[in-house]
Motif scaffolding. Structure first.
Motif, PDB file in Angstrom:
ATOM      1  N   LEU A 179     -64.299-102.911  17.317  1.00  0.00           N
ATOM      2  CA  LEU A 179     -63.091-102.646  17.761  1.00  0.00           C
ATOM      3  C   LEU A 179     -63.126-101.877  19.713  1.00  0.00           C
ATOM      4  O   LEU A 179     -61.867-102.693  20.406  1.00  0.00           O
ATOM      5  CB  LEU A 179     -61.680-101.639  17.530  1.00  0.00           C
ATOM      6  CG  LEU A 179     -61.355-101.631  16.026  1.00  0.00           C
ATOM      7  CD1 LEU A 179     -60.064-101.035  15.354  1.00  0.00           C
ATOM      8  CD2 LEU A 179     -61.073-103.542  15.633  1.00  0.00           C
ATOM      9  N   GLY A 180     -64.008-102.589  20.061  1.00  0.00           N
ATOM     10  CA  GLY A 180     -64.482-101.810  21.596  1.00  0.00           C
ATOM     11  C   GLY A 180     -63.573-100.993  22.153  1.00  0.00           C
ATOM     12  O   GLY A 180     -62.992-100.932  23.075  1.00  0.00           O
ATOM     13  N   LEU A 181     -63.510 -99.508  20.994  1.00  0.00           N
ATOM     14  CA  LEU A 181     -62.739 -98.937  22.041  1.00  0.00           C
ATOM     15  C   LEU A 181     -63.610 -97.550  22.561  1.00  0.00           C
ATOM     16  O   LEU A 181     -65.316 -97.302  22.780  1.00  0.00           O
ATOM     17  CB  LEU A 181     -62.786 -97.310  20.548  1.00  0.00           C
ATOM     18  CG  LEU A 181     -62.001 -97.981  19.609  1.00  0.00           C
ATOM     19  CD1 LEU A 181     -61.299 -96.834  18.196  1.00  0.00           C
ATOM     20  CD2 LEU A 181     -60.714 -98.727  19.969  1.00  0.00           C
ATOM     21  N   ASP A 182     -63.433 -97.448  23.599  1.00  0.00           N
ATOM     22  CA  ASP A 182     -63.950 -95.998  24.622  1.00  0.00           C
ATOM     23  C   ASP A 182     -63.646 -94.896  24.446  1.00  0.00           C
ATOM     24  O   ASP A 182     -63.304 -95.092  23.512  1.00  0.00           O
ATOM     25  CB  ASP A 182     -63.071 -96.363  26.540  1.00  0.00           C
ATOM     26  CG  ASP A 182     -62.173 -96.008  26.441  1.00  0.00           C
ATOM     27  OD1 ASP A 182     -61.350 -96.014  25.464  1.00  0.00           O
ATOM     28  OD2 ASP A 182     -61.795 -96.901  27.112  1.00  0.00           O
ATOM     29  N   ALA A 183     -63.717 -93.946  25.667  1.00  0.00           N
ATOM     30  CA  ALA A 183     -63.899 -92.304  24.981  1.00  0.00           C
ATOM     31  C   ALA A 183     -62.320 -92.788  24.917  1.00  0.00           C
ATOM     32  O   ALA A 183     -62.119 -91.576  24.373  1.00  0.00           O
ATOM     33  CB  ALA A 183     -63.729 -92.076  26.364  1.00  0.00           C
ATOM     34  N   LEU A 184     -61.539 -92.858  26.013  1.00  0.00           N
ATOM     35  CA  LEU A 184     -59.556 -92.328  25.593  1.00  0.00           C
ATOM     36  C   LEU A 184     -59.330 -92.816  24.712  1.00  0.00           C
ATOM     37  O   LEU A 184     -58.567 -92.536  23.639  1.00  0.00           O
ATOM     38  CB  LEU A 184     -59.295 -93.328  26.500  1.00  0.00           C
ATOM     39  CG  LEU A 184     -57.602 -92.780  27.069  1.00  0.00           C
ATOM     40  CD1 LEU A 184     -57.338 -91.460  26.862  1.00  0.00           C
ATOM     41  CD2 LEU A 184     -56.793 -93.421  28.391  1.00  0.00           C
ATOM     42  N   GLY A 185     -59.853 -94.120  23.746  1.00  0.00           N
ATOM     43  CA  GLY A 185     -59.288 -95.465  22.758  1.00  0.00           C
ATOM     44  C   GLY A 185     -59.737 -94.079  21.987  1.00  0.00           C
ATOM     45  O   GLY A 185     -58.835 -93.741  20.838  1.00  0.00           O
ATOM     46  N   GLN A 186     -61.120 -93.554  21.767  1.00  0.00           N
ATOM     47  CA  GLN A 186     -61.917 -92.785  21.082  1.00  0.00           C
ATOM     48  C   GLN A 186     -60.747 -91.089  20.222  1.00  0.00           C
ATOM     49  O   GLN A 186     -60.179 -90.740  19.304  1.00  0.00           O
ATOM     50  CB  GLN A 186     -63.288 -92.670  20.831  1.00  0.00           C
ATOM     51  CG  GLN A 186     -64.403 -93.535  20.395  1.00  0.00           C
ATOM     52  CD  GLN A 186     -65.354 -93.258  20.896  1.00  0.00           C
ATOM     53  OE1 GLN A 186     -65.517 -91.814  20.354  1.00  0.00           O
ATOM     54  NE2 GLN A 186     -66.887 -94.457  21.117  1.00  0.00           N
ATOM     55  N   GLY A 187     -60.110 -90.484  22.006  1.00  0.00           N
ATOM     56  CA  GLY A 187     -59.440 -89.701  21.623  1.00  0.00           C
ATOM     57  C   GLY A 187     -57.806 -90.039  20.663  1.00  0.00           C
ATOM     58  O   GLY A 187     -57.898 -88.890  20.180  1.00  0.00           O
ATOM     59  N   VAL A 188     -57.362 -91.521  21.171  1.00  0.00           N
ATOM     60  CA  VAL A 188     -56.490 -91.432  20.899  1.00  0.00           C
ATOM     61  C   VAL A 188     -56.059 -91.784  19.413  1.00  0.00           C
ATOM     62  O   VAL A 188     -55.434 -91.365  18.492  1.00  0.00           O
ATOM     63  CB  VAL A 188     -55.895 -92.532  22.065  1.00  0.00           C
ATOM     64  CG1 VAL A 188     -54.374 -93.451  20.821  1.00  0.00           C
ATOM     65  CG2 VAL A 188     -55.333 -92.206  23.293  1.00  0.00           C
ATOM     66  N   ALA A 189     -57.161 -92.472  18.777  1.00  0.00           N
ATOM     67  CA  ALA A 189     -57.491 -93.095  17.159  1.00  0.00           C
ATOM     68  C   ALA A 189     -57.633 -91.129  16.487  1.00  0.00           C
ATOM     69  O   ALA A 189     -57.374 -91.804  15.521  1.00  0.00           O
ATOM     70  CB  ALA A 189     -58.956 -93.801  17.501  1.00  0.00           C
ATOM     71  N   THR A 190     -57.899 -90.706  17.100  1.00  0.00           N
ATOM     72  CA  THR A 190     -58.513 -89.817  16.508  1.00  0.00           C
ATOM     73  C   THR A 190     -57.286 -88.217  16.258  1.00  0.00           C
ATOM     74  O   THR A 190     -56.853 -88.133  14.756  1.00  0.00           O
ATOM     75  CB  THR A 190     -60.023 -88.542  16.939  1.00  0.00           C
ATOM     76  OG1 THR A 190     -61.089 -89.157  16.818  1.00  0.00           O
ATOM     77  CG2 THR A 190     -59.395 -87.833  16.177  1.00  0.00           C
ATOM     78  N   SER A 191     -56.741 -88.656  18.167  1.00  0.00           N
ATOM     79  CA  SER A 191     -55.320 -87.058  17.573  1.00  0.00           C
ATOM     80  C   SER A 191     -53.987 -88.259  17.342  1.00  0.00           C
ATOM     81  O   SER A 191     -53.803 -86.984  16.999  1.00  0.00           O
ATOM     82  CB  SER A 191     -55.255 -86.992  19.145  1.00  0.00           C
ATOM     83  OG  SER A 191     -55.717 -87.703  20.339  1.00  0.00           O
ATOM     84  N   SER A 192     -54.258 -89.763  17.317  1.00  0.00           N
ATOM     85  CA  SER A 192     -53.009 -89.192  16.868  1.00  0.00           C
ATOM     86  C   SER A 192     -52.403 -89.332  14.961  1.00  0.00           C
ATOM     87  O   SER A 192     -51.423 -88.582  15.285  1.00  0.00           O
ATOM     88  CB  SER A 192     -52.767 -91.417  16.663  1.00  0.00           C
ATOM     89  OG  SER A 192     -54.114 -91.763  15.923  1.00  0.00           O
ATOM     90  N   LEU A 193     -53.655 -89.077  14.870  1.00  0.00           N
ATOM     91  CA  LEU A 193     -52.878 -89.062  13.145  1.00  0.00           C
ATOM     92  C   LEU A 193     -52.685 -87.056  12.995  1.00  0.00           C
ATOM     93  O   LEU A 193     -51.337 -86.710  12.745  1.00  0.00           O
ATOM     94  CB  LEU A 193     -54.739 -88.692  12.478  1.00  0.00           C
ATOM     95  CG  LEU A 193     -53.800 -88.813  10.595  1.00  0.00           C
ATOM     96  CD1 LEU A 193     -55.493 -89.276   9.856  1.00  0.00           C
ATOM     97  CD2 LEU A 193     -54.155 -86.809  10.819  1.00  0.00           C
ATOM     98  N   VAL A 194     -53.448 -86.868  14.534  1.00  0.00           N
ATOM     99  CA  VAL A 194     -53.149 -84.906  13.809  1.00  0.00           C
ATOM    100  C   VAL A 194     -51.740 -84.695  14.638  1.00  0.00           C
ATOM    101  O   VAL A 194     -51.366 -83.989  14.828  1.00  0.00           O
ATOM    102  CB  VAL A 194     -53.889 -84.369  14.715  1.00  0.00           C
ATOM    103  CG1 VAL A 194     -53.790 -82.725  14.707  1.00  0.00           C
ATOM    104  CG2 VAL A 194     -55.631 -84.340  14.664  1.00  0.00           C
TER     105      VAL A 194
END
Length: 479
Positions: free
Chosen positions: A62-77
């Motif tokens: 999906l072409g996620l950068d570091a911020l995108g990875q953080g958003v994808a991980t923390s959105s569930l939490v």
């Protein structure tokens, strides 16, 4: 309030012992109920753990950068924080069983949306739906089990949910490792990892349709006959009638105080209830500040940082999952034998010591030293083992039993809301923290926080083991 508190103390003093638990089919029925309800914990564990190995292939596709990875991980939490608060309140209004059925549907829908996600936006929507379900399950399942279990074995019954959580996380790590090694060349391998969680969601939905409602919730809603019918399923006959009478007296005492449906402002204005709320919040938040979920979410990244290759880290990451399950089983065995305060104090002492050792090892062993990754892996495994044996199970059992019936949904909802907010903040900040201060600085920080948490447990947390929920309520609100 003095009269109400005195009445509560008097109630605690005059309660006669309940009839003993005799052997019978009720035990098997209670076991089935706990297994089905704990599918919610299994889904909790899988959905929070699957990102540990799916994040890297997901980011590449999906072409996620570091911020995108953080958003994808923390959105569930962060969504889980909202789900925890809503789950508690909705279960007070509509019943524990009804909410668990609805959560099963939410787990399934979230998984479908996530599997079909074409980009970050839809991915976050799916993660948010799963987060709402995870948060709701984290609140409702422990309360449901605690309210159905006899007080003599409440710790081991309620604690099964935490074991189910770590079994779910281990399942995620194992599935990730197998799929990563065998199908890692496929762009959509992470979608297969996520899709697996739809199966226990279906099982939870079908199973909970056949499970009973909480007898304590039924009594609070004036459904005495229904409550007695449930108790007769999960207690010896003589014990069921006696326990129903005790629950009715507790609910009547709450109604006499005009606090059957409490708001947060009511709790904050009542000193004994405020102390209970602070204790519950403190235990929930302190458990997260150990950094356990930084390991569960970013374990592969931590192991890569320590010196493992990416594929070796994916496989090595199974080790903390295994020790978590072993520790959970040990915790269940001792949950009804060792006081909650003793367990929590031992847990924070051991995890803080592990933080210190990881900090020392990452400072002393230079990057490139062949011993460094294996020493740090061993210490991470030791930390997870201590965490699971002494803190994780004890935390969820404690939260399920410390709050009085009239504030149970609200109390556990607020405590778990803050638990998830801290969890989400760590999930969002951990990669940046690791990059800014390194592994050594990160774990020294965790050690300092652990020392503060230990002091709080010693000073502020009351004991709850070995008491009926009604007797515990009378005791704590009479202080």
């Amino acid at each position: 309030m003095a009269v109400a508190h005195g009445a509560g103390k008097h109630l605690a003093e005059r309660e006669a012992p309940l009839p003993a638990l005799t052997a019978g089919p009720w035990g098997a029925r209670l076991g089935v109920v706990s297994v089905v309800a704990c599918l919610g914990g299994l889904l909790f564990g899988y959905d929070t753990g699957v990102v540990n190995g799916s994040l890297r292939p997901m980011s590449e596709e999906l072409g996620l950068d570091a911020l995108g990875q953080g958003v994808a991980t923390s959105s569930l939490v962060f969504a889980a924080a909202i789900g925890a608060l809503l789950g508690g309140r909705l279960s007070d209004r509509h019943g524990r069983r009804t909410v668990l059925v609805a959560l099963a549907v939410l787990f399934f829908v979230g998984a479908v949306v996530l599997v079909a996600a074409p980009g970050l936006g839809v991915l976050v929507v799916g993660r948010v739906l799963l987060g709402l379900a995870v948060g709701g399950a984290s609140t409702v399942v422990p309360v449901y089990l605690a309210e159905l279990a006899p007080h003599e074995i409440r710790g081991s019954i309620s604690g099964r949910n935490e074991v189910a959580i770590v079994v779910g996380q281990l399942a995620a790590f194992v599935v990730n490792a197998i799929l990563g090694v065998t199908l890692g060349h496929l762009d959509g391998v992470w979608r297969i990892m996520v899709a697996v969680c739809a199966l226990p969601a279906v099982a939870l939905f079908v199973g909970m349709l056949r499970m009973p409602e909480s007898p304590r919730w039924l009594v609070a809603r004036g459904r005495r006959d229904d409550a007695l019918a449930v108790l007769r399923q999960v207690r010896p006959a003589e014990r069921a009638a006696a326990e129903l009478a005790r629950i009715e007296r507790s609910v009547a005492a709450a109604d006499d105080r005009g606090r059957a449906r409490l708001r947060l402002v009511d709790v904050l204005a009542d000193r004994p209830l405020r102390r209970i709320l602070v204790a519950g919040i403190g235990v929930a938040v302190a458990q997260q500040l150990t950094g356990i979920n930084a390991i569960m979410y970013y374990g592969q990244s931590v192991l890569v940082e320590s010196g493992f290759s990416e594929q070796a880290a994916l496989i090595a990451n199974v080790a903390p999952g295994v020790i978590a399950v072993v520790g959970g089983l040990v915790a269940l065995a001792m949950m009804d034998r060792v006081d909650r305060r003793t367990t929590l104090i031992l847990g924070f002492s051991l995890t803080t010591a592990c933080h210190v050792l990881i900090g020392i090892a990452s400072s002393v062993l230079a990057v490139g030293d062949p011993a460094r990754p294996f020493v740090i892996l061993a210490l991470v495994v030791l930390f997870v083992g201590a965490m699971q044996t002494f803190l994780n199970v004890a935390t969820w059992v404690y939260l399920s039993e410390v709050f009085p019936l009239r504030m149970r949904g609200l109390g556990i909802g607020v405590a778990v809301l803050l638990h998830w907010l801290v969890n989400g903040s760590l999930a969002l900040a951990f990669p940046s923290l690791l990059a800014a201060v390194g592994m050594s600085g990160t774990f020294w920080l965790f050690a300092c926080v652990g020392a503060v948490a230990l002091a709080f447990i010693v000073r502020r947390v009351p004991e709850t083991r070995g008491r009926t929920l009604e007797g515990l309520e009378a005791e704590l609100t009479a202080r």
